[in-house]
Design an enzyme around this catalytic site. Structure first.
Site, PDB file in Angstrom:
ATOM      1  N   ASP A   4       0.861  -1.177   0.000  1.00  0.00           N
ATOM      2  CA  ASP A   4       0.000   0.000   0.000  1.00  0.00           C
ATOM      3  C   ASP A   4       0.905   1.237   0.000  1.00  0.00           C
ATOM      4  O   ASP A   4       1.283   1.738  -1.051  1.00  0.00           O
ATOM      5  CB  ASP A   4      -0.902  -0.085   1.236  1.00  0.00           C
ATOM      6  CG  ASP A   4      -1.932   1.039   1.290  1.00  0.00           C
ATOM      7  OD1 ASP A   4      -1.906   1.914   0.427  1.00  0.00           O
ATOM      8  OD2 ASP A   4      -2.763   1.027   2.225  1.00  0.00           O
TER       9      ASP A   4
ATOM     10  N   LYS B 229      -1.364  -1.573  -4.587  1.00  0.00           N
ATOM     11  CA  LYS B 229      -2.369  -0.528  -4.802  1.00  0.00           C
ATOM     12  C   LYS B 229      -1.783   0.559  -5.694  1.00  0.00           C
ATOM     13  O   LYS B 229      -0.706   1.087  -5.407  1.00  0.00           O
ATOM     14  CB  LYS B 229      -2.818   0.058  -3.463  1.00  0.00           C
ATOM     15  CG  LYS B 229      -3.757  -0.875  -2.728  1.00  0.00           C
ATOM     16  CD  LYS B 229      -4.391  -0.213  -1.530  1.00  0.00           C
ATOM     17  CE  LYS B 229      -5.167  -1.238  -0.723  1.00  0.00           C
ATOM     18  NZ  LYS B 229      -5.680  -0.698   0.544  1.00  0.00           N
TER      19      LYS B 229
HETATM   20  P1  IMP Z   1       2.219  -0.634   3.581  1.00  0.00           P
HETATM   21  O1  IMP Z   1       3.347  -0.584   4.551  1.00  0.00           O
HETATM   22  O2  IMP Z   1       1.345   0.593   3.664  1.00  0.00           O
HETATM   23  O3  IMP Z   1       2.663  -0.936   2.157  1.00  0.00           O
HETATM   24  O4  IMP Z   1       1.222  -1.743   4.090  1.00  0.00           O
HETATM   25  C1  IMP Z   1       1.326  -3.035   3.756  1.00  0.00           C
HETATM   26  C2  IMP Z   1       0.555  -3.891   4.742  1.00  0.00           C
HETATM   27  O5  IMP Z   1      -0.674  -3.286   5.171  1.00  0.00           O
HETATM   28  C3  IMP Z   1       0.147  -5.170   4.051  1.00  0.00           C
HETATM   29  O6  IMP Z   1       1.100  -6.168   4.236  1.00  0.00           O
HETATM   30  C4  IMP Z   1      -1.179  -5.520   4.718  1.00  0.00           C
HETATM   31  O7  IMP Z   1      -0.944  -6.294   5.860  1.00  0.00           O
HETATM   32  C5  IMP Z   1      -1.770  -4.192   5.140  1.00  0.00           C
HETATM   33  N1  IMP Z   1      -2.786  -3.705   4.165  1.00  0.00           N
HETATM   34  C6  IMP Z   1      -2.637  -2.706   3.265  1.00  0.00           C
HETATM   35  N2  IMP Z   1      -3.747  -2.523   2.533  1.00  0.00           N
HETATM   36  C7  IMP Z   1      -4.636  -3.444   2.967  1.00  0.00           C
HETATM   37  C8  IMP Z   1      -5.989  -3.783   2.563  1.00  0.00           C
HETATM   38  O8  IMP Z   1      -6.606  -3.205   1.640  1.00  0.00           O
HETATM   39  N3  IMP Z   1      -6.575  -4.805   3.255  1.00  0.00           N
HETATM   40  C9  IMP Z   1      -5.954  -5.472   4.266  1.00  0.00           C
HETATM   41  N4  IMP Z   1      -4.693  -5.199   4.654  1.00  0.00           N
HETATM   42  C10 IMP Z   1      -4.034  -4.195   4.006  1.00  0.00           C
END
Ligand code: IMP
Ligand code: MG
Length: 177
Positions: free
Chosen positions: A104, A132
């Site tokens: 994300d 995303k």
């Molecule tokens: P980042 O550090 O923002 O890239 O977040 C990544 C982590 O957030 C992923 O490994 C997921 O565990 C969680 N995450 C991000 N988006 C979603 C979603 O839409 N649904 C469920 N978990 C999410």
């Protein structure tokens, strides 16, 4: 499907997910021919993906897990990353493939990249089932991506909503009202 007054609809069917994972496994098997990479699953979300991915490989592999937290039970990242379970394997001199369910903001994988590189592996690559679109706050270095999706919250196939719904075979998104 209804959860806490939210309505969900299928975004990616079980068949579509499995077919894409087979393509990714074939590509990884070609790239790692005659190597024995360590697949590092990021708990908890990546366990279903990791289990299906490694069963479709034609190269030898080892597995390890780490657990980090940046979300709590919220649907928006706190931006603060804490290590809950560190690596068990010795990564020094090894080929590492980090397995994520979804990227994300990209903060989790950039944190992991720094940490893994300090352990002097032979190589490190990142695979994520989902990414995303237009969401990354940091420059991303993803080597294998299953599907690019819109910036919507998704559940199922390892992805949770307040720890539930990980056990669904398909991936669902919140239905627009
Ligand atoms: P980042 O550090 O923002 O890239 O977040 C990544 C982590 O957030 C992923 O490994 C997921 O565990 C969680 N995450 C991000 N988006 C979603 C979603 O839409 N649904 C469920 N978990 C999410
Ligand atoms: Mg995760």
């Amino acid at each position: 499907m209804k959860v806490d007054d939210l309505e969900f609809e299928v975004l990616l069917s079980e068949a579509k997910i499995q077919a894409r994972i087979k393509e990714m496994a074939d590509e990884i098997s070609r790239d790692y021919k005659d190597k024995t990479p360590i697949f590092v699953g990021v708990l908890n979300g990546a366990i279903l993906f990791l289990a299906d991915l490694i069963r479709k490989l034609s190269v030898e592999c080892e597995i390890d897990f780490i657990k980090i937290s940046s979300y709590g039970d919220e649907r928006v990242s706190s931006g603060q990353i804490t290590m809950i379970k560190d690596f068990s394997a010795d990564l020094h001199g090894r080929d590492i493939i980090v397995v994520e369910d979804i990227v994300d903001s990209g903060l989790s994988i950039s944190y992991l990249k720094r940490r893994i590189e300090s352990m002097k592996p032979a190589s490190v690559k990142f695979v994520s089932l989902l990414v995303k679109k237009d969401c990354a706050k940091v420059p991303l270095t993803l080597d294998y991506v299953g599907f690019e999706i819109e910036n919507k919250f998704v559940i199922g196939y390892g992805l949770d909503l307040a720890q539930k719904k990980r056990n669904l075979g398909a991936i669902y998104q919140i239905k627009e009202q």
